[in-house]
Design a protein around this motif. Structure first.
Motif, mmCIF file in Angstrom:
data_model
loop_
_atom_site.group_PDB
_atom_site.id
_atom_site.type_symbol
_atom_site.label_atom_id
_atom_site.label_comp_id
_atom_site.label_asym_id
_atom_site.label_seq_id
_atom_site.Cartn_x
_atom_site.Cartn_y
_atom_site.Cartn_z
ATOM 1 N N GLN A 10 -48.068 -38.549 -0.358
ATOM 2 C CA GLN A 10 -48.147 -37.090 -0.280
ATOM 3 C C GLN A 10 -46.979 -36.489 0.470
ATOM 4 O O GLN A 10 -46.767 -35.265 0.410
ATOM 5 C CB GLN A 10 -49.461 -36.681 0.388
ATOM 6 N N GLY A 11 -46.246 -37.317 1.183
ATOM 7 C CA GLY A 11 -45.061 -36.834 1.866
ATOM 8 C C GLY A 11 -45.278 -36.547 3.339
ATOM 9 O O GLY A 11 -46.403 -36.316 3.785
ATOM 10 N N SER A 37 -42.833 -44.105 8.363
ATOM 11 C CA SER A 37 -43.571 -45.266 7.875
ATOM 12 C C SER A 37 -44.315 -44.881 6.607
ATOM 13 O O SER A 37 -44.704 -43.733 6.429
ATOM 14 C CB SER A 37 -44.588 -45.750 8.913
ATOM 15 N N CYS A 38 -44.507 -45.852 5.761
ATOM 16 C CA CYS A 38 -45.295 -45.659 4.535
ATOM 17 C C CYS A 38 -46.194 -46.870 4.380
ATOM 18 O O CYS A 38 -45.711 -47.974 4.115
ATOM 19 C CB CYS A 38 -44.383 -45.505 3.334
ATOM 20 N N ALA A 39 -47.479 -46.644 4.565
ATOM 21 C CA ALA A 39 -48.456 -47.724 4.450
ATOM 22 C C ALA A 39 -49.084 -47.694 3.064
ATOM 23 O O ALA A 39 -49.544 -46.646 2.603
ATOM 24 C CB ALA A 39 -49.535 -47.556 5.504
ATOM 25 N N ALA A 40 -49.074 -48.828 2.408
ATOM 26 C CA ALA A 40 -49.584 -48.923 1.035
ATOM 27 C C ALA A 40 -50.860 -49.751 0.979
ATOM 28 O O ALA A 40 -51.034 -50.690 1.762
ATOM 29 C CB ALA A 40 -48.529 -49.543 0.129
ATOM 30 N N TYR A 52 -40.280 -35.819 2.901
ATOM 31 C CA TYR A 52 -39.903 -37.187 2.563
ATOM 32 C C TYR A 52 -41.099 -37.913 1.943
ATOM 33 O O TYR A 52 -42.207 -37.874 2.482
ATOM 34 C CB TYR A 52 -39.426 -37.928 3.810
ATOM 35 N N TYR A 53 -40.820 -38.574 0.836
ATOM 36 C CA TYR A 53 -41.856 -39.273 0.089
ATOM 37 C C TYR A 53 -41.493 -40.748 -0.082
ATOM 38 O O TYR A 53 -40.321 -41.075 -0.309
ATOM 39 C CB TYR A 53 -42.008 -38.677 -1.317
ATOM 40 N N CYS A 54 -42.482 -41.604 -0.036
ATOM 41 C CA CYS A 54 -42.250 -42.993 -0.435
ATOM 42 C C CYS A 54 -42.875 -43.210 -1.807
ATOM 43 O O CYS A 54 -43.821 -42.518 -2.197
ATOM 44 C CB CYS A 54 -42.804 -43.975 0.582
ATOM 45 N N THR A 55 -42.306 -44.143 -2.517
ATOM 46 C CA THR A 55 -42.809 -44.472 -3.840
ATOM 47 C C THR A 55 -42.679 -45.956 -4.102
ATOM 48 O O THR A 55 -41.712 -46.592 -3.671
ATOM 49 C CB THR A 55 -42.071 -43.678 -4.937
ATOM 50 N N ALA A 56 -43.674 -46.476 -4.799
ATOM 51 C CA ALA A 56 -43.638 -47.867 -5.243
ATOM 52 C C ALA A 56 -42.960 -47.881 -6.604
ATOM 53 O O ALA A 56 -43.621 -47.714 -7.636
ATOM 54 C CB ALA A 56 -45.043 -48.446 -5.308
ATOM 55 N N ASP A 57 -41.657 -47.950 -6.571
ATOM 56 C CA ASP A 57 -40.854 -48.065 -7.776
ATOM 57 C C ASP A 57 -41.118 -46.951 -8.782
ATOM 58 O O ASP A 57 -40.948 -47.152 -9.991
ATOM 59 C CB ASP A 57 -41.108 -49.418 -8.447
ATOM 60 N N GLY A 58 -41.515 -45.800 -8.289
ATOM 61 C CA GLY A 58 -41.736 -44.658 -9.146
ATOM 62 C C GLY A 58 -43.098 -44.602 -9.799
ATOM 63 O O GLY A 58 -43.445 -43.609 -10.428
ATOM 64 N N PHE A 59 -43.897 -45.654 -9.624
ATOM 65 C CA PHE A 59 -45.211 -45.661 -10.249
ATOM 66 C C PHE A 59 -46.254 -44.937 -9.407
ATOM 67 O O PHE A 59 -47.136 -44.270 -9.943
ATOM 68 C CB PHE A 59 -45.676 -47.105 -10.495
ATOM 69 N N SER A 71 -46.019 -41.336 7.278
ATOM 70 C CA SER A 71 -46.225 -40.776 8.615
ATOM 71 C C SER A 71 -44.917 -40.841 9.376
ATOM 72 O O SER A 71 -43.961 -41.500 8.938
ATOM 73 C CB SER A 71 -47.316 -41.554 9.353
ATOM 74 N N GLY A 72 -44.866 -40.149 10.504
ATOM 75 C CA GLY A 72 -43.702 -40.215 11.372
ATOM 76 C C GLY A 72 -42.778 -39.020 11.313
ATOM 77 O O GLY A 72 -41.804 -38.957 12.068
#
Length: 113
Positions: free
Chosen positions: A105-106, A21-24, A94-101, A7-8
């Protein structure tokens, strides 16, 4: 089930700032290095910034060094990307990823006057 939600994003003028922000959820957040990637239309996806699982080290693409800052709050399962002095060439999804795993959605960032 693992879920990452960015988000953001938004529209900002050149020179402006945004904080992504990226909430996991659904994963042991503090065991993953986290990364932000971006992809502009017609271009390859590129890594923007990454942060170690404990937040002790960070790394940035040359194109954003000195302007972007990645951080994380493990207690909130959230990673951030503070983007300052934005330029039109920062326009991308812009995308967040947990170490590529796992990937979110961006969130769209558009820098335009």
């Amino acid at each position: 089930q693992v879920h990452l939600e960015e988000s953001g994003g938004g529209l900002v003028q050149p020179g402006g700032s945004l904080r992504l922000s990226c909430a996991a959820s659904g994963l042991i957040f503090d065991t993953y290095h986290m990364k932000w990637y971006r992809q502009a239309p017609g271009k390859e996806r590129e890594m923007v910034a990454r942060i170690s699982n404990d937040g002790h080290w960070t790394n940035y693409a040359d194109s954003v060094k000195g302007r972007f800052t990645i951080s994380r709050e493990n207690g909130l399962n959230t990673v951030y990307l503070q983007m300052n002095n934005l330029k039109p060439e920062d326009t991308a999804m812009y995308y967040c990823t947990a170490d590529g795993f796992y990937w979110g959605q961006g969130t769209q960032v558009t820098v335009s006057s």
